[in-house]
Design a protein around this motif. Sequence first.
Motif, short mmCIF file in Angstrom:
data_model
loop_
_atom_site.label_atom_id
_atom_site.label_comp_id
_atom_site.label_asym_id
_atom_site.label_seq_id
_atom_site.Cartn_x
_atom_site.Cartn_y
_atom_site.Cartn_z
N SER A 198 5.83 -38.83 36.09
CA SER A 198 5.39 -39.61 34.93
C SER A 198 4.07 -39.10 34.37
CB SER A 198 5.25 -41.09 35.31
OG SER A 198 6.50 -41.65 35.61
N THR A 199 3.07 -38.91 35.24
CA THR A 199 1.76 -38.47 34.75
C THR A 199 1.81 -37.03 34.28
OG1 THR A 199 0.74 -39.96 36.36
CG2 THR A 199 -0.70 -38.37 35.30
N ILE A 200 2.58 -36.18 34.96
CA ILE A 200 2.74 -34.80 34.51
C ILE A 200 3.34 -34.79 33.11
CG2 ILE A 200 3.98 -32.64 34.89
CD1 ILE A 200 3.74 -33.17 37.90
N LEU A 223 3.20 -33.97 27.31
CA LEU A 223 3.51 -34.54 25.99
C LEU A 223 2.29 -34.48 25.08
CD1 LEU A 223 5.70 -37.67 26.85
CD2 LEU A 223 6.45 -35.53 25.81
N GLY A 224 1.11 -34.72 25.65
CA GLY A 224 -0.10 -34.59 24.86
C GLY A 224 -0.28 -33.18 24.35
N LEU A 264 3.00 -37.23 22.23
CA LEU A 264 2.66 -38.44 22.98
C LEU A 264 2.85 -39.70 22.13
CD1 LEU A 264 1.79 -38.93 25.87
CD2 LEU A 264 -0.59 -38.88 25.13
N GLY A 265 2.65 -39.58 20.82
CA GLY A 265 2.86 -40.72 19.94
C GLY A 265 4.29 -41.21 19.93
N ALA A 275 -0.43 -41.17 19.55
CA ALA A 275 -0.59 -40.39 18.32
C ALA A 275 -2.03 -39.95 18.12
CB ALA A 275 -0.11 -41.21 17.12
N THR A 276 -2.98 -40.75 18.60
CA THR A 276 -4.39 -40.37 18.52
C THR A 276 -4.63 -39.08 19.30
OG1 THR A 276 -5.07 -42.67 18.30
CG2 THR A 276 -6.76 -41.10 18.99
N VAL A 277 -4.04 -38.99 20.50
CA VAL A 277 -4.16 -37.77 21.30
C VAL A 277 -3.50 -36.60 20.57
CG1 VAL A 277 -3.58 -36.67 23.50
CG2 VAL A 277 -4.26 -39.08 23.45
N ASP A 278 -2.33 -36.84 19.99
CA ASP A 278 -1.63 -35.78 19.26
C ASP A 278 -2.50 -35.24 18.12
OD1 ASP A 278 0.53 -36.29 20.90
OD2 ASP A 278 1.61 -37.49 19.43
#
Length: 680
Positions: A61-63, A68-69, A74-75, A83-86
């Motif tokens: 999950s964390t990987i 995804l980021g 990630l959004g 989406a902020t990370v993206d």
Amino acid sequence: MARVKYILFFFLLFKTLLPFAQNPEEIEIMRDNWGVPHIYAPTDPQVAYGLAWAHAEDDFSTIQLTLLGAKQMLGRHLGKEGATVDYVVGLLRCEEIVETNLSKVSPEFMAIVEGYAAGINSYAKNHPDELFLKNAFPVTVKDIFKAYVLQLAVMDGADKVIKALFENEIPNTTQTGTGSNAIAISRDRTDDEYTYLAVNSHQPLEGPAAWYEAHLVSDEGWNMLGGLFPGGPVVFHGTNENLGWAHTVNYPDKIDVFELEINPSDKNLYKVDNEWVRLQSKKIKLKVKVLFGLKLGISKKAYHSIYGPVVKNDSGVFAFHMGVFDEIRAIEQWYEMNKATNLEEFKTIISDIRIPSFNIVYADRESNIFYVSNGLLPLRNSSFDWSTTLPGNSSKTKPVEYHSFKDLPQITNPNSGYLFNMNNAPFHATYEDENISFEDYDPTMGFVIRENNRSTRMKELMNMHSDKISWEVFKNIKYDAQLPDSLVYKIDINPIFHLTDIQPKKANDVLKIIQSWDRIAFAEKIGPAHLLLTYKYLEDKKIESPSKADFTNALSYTYDYLTEHFNRVNIKLGEYQKLVRGNKELPLDGIPDVITAMYNQPYKDGMVKGKTGESYIMMIRYPEEGLPIVETINVYGASNRSNSPHYNDQMDLFVERELKKMTLDIEEVRKNAKRVYHPK
């Protein structure tokens, strides 16, 4: 000619990857009593494949969140927060940074990352029911590098600068953190003639920056045990057969912020050396999860200048720059450090500074100890004030070159026989007479000169133990939870220990408890919880220099809080602060900035639970001959899966300040393993 080299590069890479592509049965994953993976394979790329598979078994999950980021997806999974990370990945131009610098990565290390990616992709293919997004796989080498550009940028403060700029604030680039510890003691100072090393960084207890323990072994000279983060193909700090090192976060000036001079007639033109230059811009397309699995497509512009990423706000237009924008080979340098055999080789490896920051405290079997405050720090024009926002209209402020390794603060084998760093200034790393001087280093590097409670206490402890140090004393130093005589917190809490004649009585009752406390923050102590609650009141009220009236109000708040939630005032720290996972809830040591530090978050019924601090701990003794003697503990366990027996099986040892024995002897591991299998 360039085309030939390109084809040859990928031919060699493909050839290197053939063994694990065809023979996964050659890769062994050995799980010990605690579920820790010990991974053996003939080649290093195969080991990386096995690591990816084993780590995915424990925390896919964390990987996935990390990757995804990096893929700007990630959004689609987390919605607005993702989406902020993206957007940040696009703003920082992580993809362009990787594209520009990927050719600098050696074919040997490319094979390691390819092996890791292949392991993750194989796990994803074989476990489709665990995927957050079906179209997120396969991941590529570029995705893994992008993940670490993002993660290192965040660890060096990019998130704080971006947040401040978007909130219309001028960012303070002086970074502060929750603390880490690293201690090395040479053989001359130990009573058993071993060299000692404590690896003790304070990280979040869960999430993408939480430690995962693994042991990596190949026939190509890789034998490394230690901690890494989700998505990491190598160990970041720990020990091999000959040497080890610990990282702590350091605080030189890692980020430069520039205010651009904008053309009044065109908001996308900025001046550099009396010429107008157009801001580069691109639309970042974002897909955001909304309701019922629906994904909303939006786009947002991101700007870029010669200085770096650009943010526009009501105060102006600002750009910022950090070393991680110019160097993606940090994980390659960690890999080479994994395989170093002695101090000279280790220094040669780190001398070209690919890891953009972090203190390094080192020890080895030959009794060498070494410390460097590492960093990719620009050569800066001393005519400008680099401690504040810089003019963004001159090429004289644009970073071009970086300081060499010899310019960095460092000490090798001091006569005192010890070195340490606890996120304090590099100019206080050993006995006072042997410390290096701030005046001998370029002031534009911006190294902090402040101390903290942990470094102050460490100096007290080393002065108390001026003779030979035993292993038990060394462990007691590492687990020390006492505040020093004079406290160095953001809020000046020192007067509370000298207050008298406090009214009302309830405030005085709490004050007496705090003043009678011995300043040791163990779970069984009465007093730490009272100081935490009193401090929290002052922090919430933003009172940095409290008056007697402020202290009175804070102490009254603490009384009311404790009587409301616990029906009495006289409580132990462990009644207030817990280590929690699954159905297990245990009393927890530590408060901010003691050596065995802990930071908390709200839990339930007035209690708090550990959030960041003591997590993965490694204690090492190096003999002159033979393998190191290693003891470790991870805060919860080896797995983040709630149905695993290793989800929380290390918690009891952790709160009892005990360690588990580990070994670098792969044959011993194989003989005693609870399970040996192949990643397929």
